[in-house]
Design an enzyme around this catalytic site. Structure first.
Site, PDB file in Angstrom:
ATOM      1  N   GLU A   1       0.824  -1.205   0.000  1.00 51.21           N
ATOM      2  CA  GLU A   1       0.000   0.000   0.000  1.00 51.21           C
ATOM      3  C   GLU A   1       0.863   1.263   0.000  1.00 51.21           C
ATOM      4  OE1 GLU A   1      -2.287  -3.022   2.631  1.00 51.21           O
ATOM      5  OE2 GLU A   1      -0.215  -2.589   2.022  1.00 51.21           O
TER       6      GLU A   1
ATOM      7  N   ARG B   1      13.135 -22.697  -6.507  1.00 49.67           N
ATOM      8  CA  ARG B   1      13.830 -22.365  -5.256  1.00 49.67           C
ATOM      9  C   ARG B   1      13.690 -20.886  -4.921  1.00 49.67           C
ATOM     10  NH1 ARG B   1      19.801 -25.303  -5.667  1.00 49.67           N
ATOM     11  NH2 ARG B   1      19.104 -27.465  -5.317  1.00 49.67           N
TER      12      ARG B   1
ATOM     13  N   ASP C   1      25.756 -35.680  -1.291  1.00 44.44           N
ATOM     14  CA  ASP C   1      25.959 -34.759  -2.417  1.00 44.44           C
ATOM     15  C   ASP C   1      26.743 -33.500  -2.076  1.00 44.44           C
ATOM     16  OD1 ASP C   1      24.333 -36.550  -3.766  1.00 44.44           O
ATOM     17  OD2 ASP C   1      22.517 -35.358  -3.514  1.00 44.44           O
TER      18      ASP C   1
ATOM     19  N   LEU D   1      13.952 -38.073   5.083  1.00 42.09           N
ATOM     20  CA  LEU D   1      13.319 -36.837   5.524  1.00 42.09           C
ATOM     21  C   LEU D   1      11.933 -36.697   4.896  1.00 42.09           C
ATOM     22  CD1 LEU D   1      13.369 -34.117   6.990  1.00 42.09           C
ATOM     23  CD2 LEU D   1      14.531 -33.145   4.991  1.00 42.09           C
TER      24      LEU D   1
END
Length: 363
Positions: free
Chosen positions: A54, A186, A202, A300
């Site tokens: 705004e 990402r 990795d 995970l």
């Protein structure tokens, strides 16, 4: 008027989307000021959350804001923080009508912005394109209403759902166009999350390398013992923030090492199988994250999925078959009945080079 309201709100939503990944802990908001059928001001939340949408639109409009209608994708704030409330700014500028898509669930606002406007004689219309606004604000809404960020789980897999050969080789299952799309994704999230197993296998950078993002996403690694390689992650603290989530048993020397480099360490509790996924998401929300892009690995992903924390699946599927001895994209879920399997609805599917991208959201 209804047609015009929807048209200008659609523009405000497109402006708001520019802030995704850049404005946390604030919501990504868009604002369009219209006077006499002409757009006199446009704005969206700036990197870091300020100035608000705004304020940007009002500054652009100047005196043309007097008598204008403001189209705002989220209820204007009503509280004093680091900046004055946007509702007060709209009133002071002489805006006579405010059209908002969504009431802000933040307890500091939650209807108070609309009430402030109405008390000053400003006409207020709410709920215009509310479903679209809710989809855009999914991360902010999740943090406020559920105490955790919106979580997208990304998999790059073979046709038979495998992410690596049995010997661990995984580069590259998907093609260059798919990998470029991952880089773009990402940049639209506040953080990129991986597990300790992926980091050890990795030693990924987890940065946006295809272009320079406005605000680099936070890199989050969940590793209960902090037994991480001291390679690319350790050498790239100047490129993007690094948060390491660990359990109570993490070695002191590892904590000292990573702290000395500038990484933020976050200790949470554990379950019988590893770090507590609910505590993980709560810790990230407490630090202001609204949207998290998880890139695995399998353990995970299974932990988050099993706890009901995955809001969206983003799958890049390649036309290659790796076989049953290859590594699965998701670890063990321990399901006994198909009815207990997490279900998602398809929201988008498109070819990406020689691969296929599918997005699924929680039913």
């Amino acid at each position: 008027m209804i047609h015009a309201d929807r048209r200008f709100m659609r523009l405000a939503l497109s402006l708001a989307a520019r802030g995704l990944g850049n404005v946390w802990p604030n919501p990504a908001v868009g604002c369009v000021l219209v006077n006499g059928g002409r757009i006199v001001g446009r704005g969206w939340t700036q990197p870091g959350g300020r100035p608000h949408a705004e304020r940007r639109a009002l500054d652009q409009a100047g005196t043309a804001a007097r008598g204008a209608t403001a189209y705002v994708t989220l209820e204007p704030c009503s509280h004093y923080g680091k900046t004055p409330p946007c509702a007060a700014g709209l009133i002071e500028a002489g805006v006579t009508r405010v059209v908002s898509a969504l009431q802000d669930p933040d307890p500091r606002v939650s209807g108070k912005g609309h009430a402030m406007l109405r008390a000053a004689g400003v006409a207020v219309v709410t709920g215009v394109l509310e479903p679209e606004a809710r989809a855009l604000q999914a991360g902010f809404l999740s943090r406020i209403e559920h105490g955790r960020p919106w979580l997208a789980l990304k998999l790059g897999a073979s046709f038979d759902g495998r992410i690596a050969l049995a010997n661990g080789e995984s580069q590259w299952i998907t093609g260059p166009q798919a990998r470029a799309r991952v880089q773009a994704l990402r940049a639209r999230y506040d953080a990129v999350l991986v597990g300790g197993g992926t980091a050890r296998a990795d030693d990924p950078l987890l940065t946006v390398r295809a272009f320079s993002p406005v605000r680099a996403p936070v890199r989050v690694v969940a590793a209960r013992r902090l037994d991480l390689p001291r390679g690319r992650l350790a050498g790239s603290l100047d490129q993007a923030p690094l948060w390491l989530v660990h359990g109570p048993q993490a070695a002191d020397d590892a904590k000292e090492y990573w702290s000395s480099l500038g990484a933020e360490l976050i200790e949470i509790g554990e379950t019988a199988t590893g770090l507590d996924p609910v505590a993980l998401m709560a810790a990230l929300a407490k630090r202001g994250l609204t949207r998290v892009f998880c890139e695995g690995g399998g353990a995970l992903g299974a932990s988050l999925m099993g706890a009901g924390l995955v809001d969206e699946l983003i799958g890049f599927t390649a036309g290659v078959v790796l076989g049953g001895d290859a590594r699965p994209g998701i670890g063990v879920l321990g399901l006994d009945r198909l009815a207990d399997a997490p279900r998602y609805r398809l929201s988008d599917v498109q070819p990406i080079g020689g691969d296929m991208l599918a997005r699924w959201q929680r039913s």
